[in-house]
Design a protein around this motif. Structure first.
Motif: not given
Lengths: 469, 345
Positions: A333-334, A361-363, A391-397, A407-409
């Motif tokens: 999700a984004k 995948r998140s942002a 795979d876990t590909i989160p992003a934070m801007d 955030h926790e994974a």
């Protein structure tokens, strides 16, 4: 000797039936300006839509494939039929729907669900809506639930649709948004007037029957000030031996203090490329709640996006993804925090087995003006064997100091300690493991209406064997 | 001169986030030999100017460093050394410098390495240092780095580590200076019970930027990695942190944990965080946690109720973030240098 826990693939037998298409109903495969013009003719598009489709095709041709995510090399667009003529007009009585189509939806339980627990139903078969109906008492509240094409010609809604259509997801967004703009067909239009609370859900069901075809429905929902709606989307297709494509688009407009819950149970066949785009914009005090279960598809790219545009707007995303053999599901999700005091919460689970690939995948983007915003992301992945992948590909801007971002994974397997604990309470190892896997999916099932939660649990047929020797 | 791509995310994500890699204008023109204090019994060696292992910044930087007209410095430790190896790099005014160093710690051996990167006060060039660490079985390597180059200078701090069975590599980095600074760490955890521990602290202000890429590649059974990043951003500072724990098939019972804690002090800061966990092995435990933002109102209220001013509360908490990293070292000289550098800021 310790045997491995066996978790069966999702049982798809229920969905694997199909009726033959009449080839003369199918347009030529591929995407050319002539095919686009033919779709416009078939649908009797207004001029602006004809131009919009051709412009979108230009954008599609000049946009590159995404350089990230799972491989979509197996998708040959020249072999995809983008439009299939409907065998019938849109109906609001099941009796008027052609027999084979009616039988399809009856086997999927849609008419029964409508009778028992829904405020309205839309049913799309291949490229066109074949059935749409809304309960009288709901319609009397001013709620509009109809197919998008009819609404486009209805002078009461035509301007509203033109104002909102592909404004949240413009064709320039990505290659498959452009494709959608060029070949979209079918889908629903929902309008919930100010202050109206629709107590029971509306549901649209999308069925892709033809093999080697694409489904490109467009869902446009406007929930006006202070209103509430729960919309459920179901998708399935029978088993094919050639690649098919789903590139739908969902645009959701949530007005001030309104709430929209959008639930999806997706169970496409394992030859499906599911390249769907979903986006919501939420105004002051409004709330979008996404509940998403992804079980089918060969390849998925699916990241519902929430734009929190008004002060105090909120978004929640709850999702589960189950990837088995031959599946590469890239989901997540984004969220864009674009106003002060907005908040978002993501809670996802994924299960990988039998060589299946899961990517979360998140942002989360917090703009400079989004002071006082909060975001929390939690994703957990369960690996059931070592031939699978997760795979876990989160992003934070984050672009303001006045934000609280967490955030926790976690990734792992079924915990031996948890199994031991449950066994010490008298459960067999098989039952202990089954309980843990079911509990893992609980975040989504508890968010669904009871009947759908049961359906989702039925989707995951868990069969355990094993013993500690 | 052209731009090179460094700090590439092992698996790319949306391009719109502009975080898949960093770009830097770098082509070395000269070498930057370090000053050094060697532990007793260690002689520096020299090797061909090639990097033999993967590093955090990546191949394009390695290709540029191949052009440096100098040999690679090689430091070997074949027993547990009581004294540390100290390396000092001093970059001059407008130079575009680079150098490589290799640290080989033999089976059962141990070495502590302290590295200080400094520059002339008005230096405006760019420097790159690539450090290759080979930790043989049952060895211990502890590297502590202080990055305190001038605020007009760009700097690339690249590390590659290969960790054998029962070996442990600890890397502590304190980033205080530099205009645009890039840090890369790649660690191949190949050995049974091999361990990587990384603690990174930074304090960024003005319009300075820091771009970090840490990759822990687990192939060894029961290998462990820990990546901790703590820092403070103020003014218009910008930071990107990419952290990847990659559990490859065969890394059974491996564990990896990433954590990040960022204190943001101004509304114009930019903080990007991309913490990846990649997994193709069932029997592993991976986790990531991040906390980004300003201090909680309750913390501020509590401290102010004890008579501390609002400004002082933030100063104390900013120091506390860095102290959790700085406390990883007990070397007096290093602590003194870090303290001195911190005071200037």
């Amino acid at each position: 000797m310790k045997e491995k826990t066996q978790v069966e693939d999702i049982n798809r037998g229920f969905y694997d039936f199909r009726f033959e298409e009449d080839e003369k109903d199918m347009l030529q495969s591929g995407i050319t300006p002539d095919i686009i013009r033919e779709i416009s003719e078939e649908k009797n598009d207004p001029q602006w839509m004809r131009e919009f489709r051709l412009k979108s095709l230009e954008i599609y041709n000049s946009t590159e494939m995404p350089p990230w995510g799972p491989s979509i090399e197996g998708l040959d667009m020249s072999k995809i039929v983008t439009y299939i003529r409907s065998k019938s007009r849109m109906n609001n009585q099941w009796e008027d729907v052609p027999q084979d189509i009616k039988e399809t939806f009856e086997r999927l339980g849609i008419p029964q669900a409508e009778r028992e627990k829904l405020a309205g139903v839309g049913a799309q078969y291949d490229s066109e809506l074949v059935y749409h109906n809304v309960r009288r008492e709901v319609a009397e509240q001013g709620v509009v639930y109809t197919d998008l094409e009819s609404a486009m010609y209805d002078e009461r809604y035509a301007d509203m649709i033109r104002e909102h259509f592909m404004k949240l997801v413009p064709p320039t967004d990505h290659k498959f948004a452009a494709l959608h703009g060029a070949v979209w067909s079918g889908g629903s239009f929902v309008y919930v007037p100010k202050g109206v609370h629709v107590d029971i859900p509306l549901q649209s069901y999308f069925r892709l029957n033809a093999q080697g075809a694409g489904q490109f429905e467009h869902t446009l929902i406007i929930v006006d000030e202070g209103a509430y709606l729960h919309f459920i989307e179901g998708c399935s297709a029978p088993k094919y031996y050639v690649a098919s494509l789903h590139a739908g688009c969902v645009e959701l407009f949530v007005a001030k203090n309104a709430t929209l819950r959008y639930s999806t149970i997706e169970n496409w066949s394992k030859n499906m490329y599911n390249l769907n785009t979903k986006r919501a914009i939420v105004e002051e005090g409004g709330k979008i709640e996404w509940v998403s279960g992804s079980f089918g598809s060969h390849v998925s790219y699916l990241y519902p996006m929430s734009i929190l545009h008004g002060r105090g707007a909120r978004a929640e995303f709850t999702g589960i993804t189950f990837a088995g053999e031959g599946q590469d599901l890239d989901t997540g999700a984004k969220v864009v925090h674009a106003a002060p005091e907005t908040s978002s919460y993501m809670n996802t689970r994924s299960i990988s087995k039998s060589g299946g690939v899961n990517t979360f995948r998140s942002a989360v983007t917090v703009n400079r003006n989004a002071v006082g915003s909060k975001s929390s992301v939690s994703c957990e992945s369960l690996m059931l064997d070592s031939i699978s992948r997760s795979d876990t590909i989160p992003a934070m801007d984050i672009r303001t100091d006045d934000a609280d971002i967490g955030h926790e994974a976690k990734i792992g397997r079924i915990s031996d300690e948890a199994v031991f604990y449950l066994m010490s309470r008298g459960l067999s190892e098989e039952n202990a493991k089954a309980l843990i896997v079911s509990g893992f999916a609980d975040n989504v099932s508890k968010e669904l209406p009871l009947e759908y939660a049961v359906e989702m649990n039925n989707l995951i047929t868990i069969e355990m064997k094993g013993s500690i020797g | 001169m052209g731009k090179i791509i460094i700090n590439r995310l092992p698996v790319p994500t949306w391009r719109s986030l502009k975080a898949n890699y960093a770009e830097v204008d770098y082509e070395p023109e000269c070498a930057m030999p370090p000053s050094m204090i060697l532990p007793e019994g260690m002689e520096p060696g020299f090797g061909e100017n090639r990097c033999r292992i993967r590093t955090g910044c990546g191949e394009e930087l390695s290709r540029e460093l191949d052009k440096v007209p100098w040999t690679k410095y090689v430091y070997n430790a074949d027993k547990v050394l009581d004294d540390p190896l100290r390396l000092y790099f001093m970059f001059e005014e407008d130079e575009r410098a680079g150098i490589r160093a290799e640290i080989n710690v033999g089976a059962g051996a141990g070495l502590e390495v302290y590295v200080i990167y400094e520059s002339f006060e008005n230096a405006k060039g760019i420097g790159a240092v690539q450090l290759e660490i080979n930790a043989a079985e049952n060895s211990r390597v502890k590297v502590t780095q202080l990055i305190d180059v001038s605020d007009g200078m760009d700097f690339i701090n690249d590390i590659g580590a290969k960790v054998g069975s029962d070996a442990q590599v600890e890397i502590t980095q304190v980033y205080l200076g530099g205009k645009n600074v890039f840090g890369g760490i790649y660690s191949a955890l190949e050995g049974y019970r091999s361990v990587l521990r990384t603690d990174i602290g930074y304090k960024l202000d003005a319009d300075r930027s820091l771009d970090i890429n840490v990759v822990a590649d687990h192939t060894g059974k029961r290998s462990e990695s820990e990546i901790n990043v703590r820092g403070v951003l103020s003014d218009k500072a910008k930071k990107v942190f990419r952290g990847t724990i990659d559990f490859k098939t065969g890394a059974r019972e491996a564990k990896g944990a990433e954590s990040e804690d960022v204190l943001l002090l101004n509304e114009e800061v930019v903080n990007k965080t991309i913490p990846l966990i990649l997994c193709s092995e069932e029997d592993v435990e991976g986790s990531h946690g991040a906390s980004i933002g300003r201090l909680s109102d309750s913390s501020v209220f509590y401290m102010m109720s004890r008579g501390i001013s609002y400004e002082k509360v933030y100063e104390i908490m900013a120091e506390a973030k860095l102290n959790t990293v700085i406390r990883k070292t007990d070397d007096e000289e290093m602590l003194h240098r870090i303290e001195k550098a911190l005071k200037r800021r």
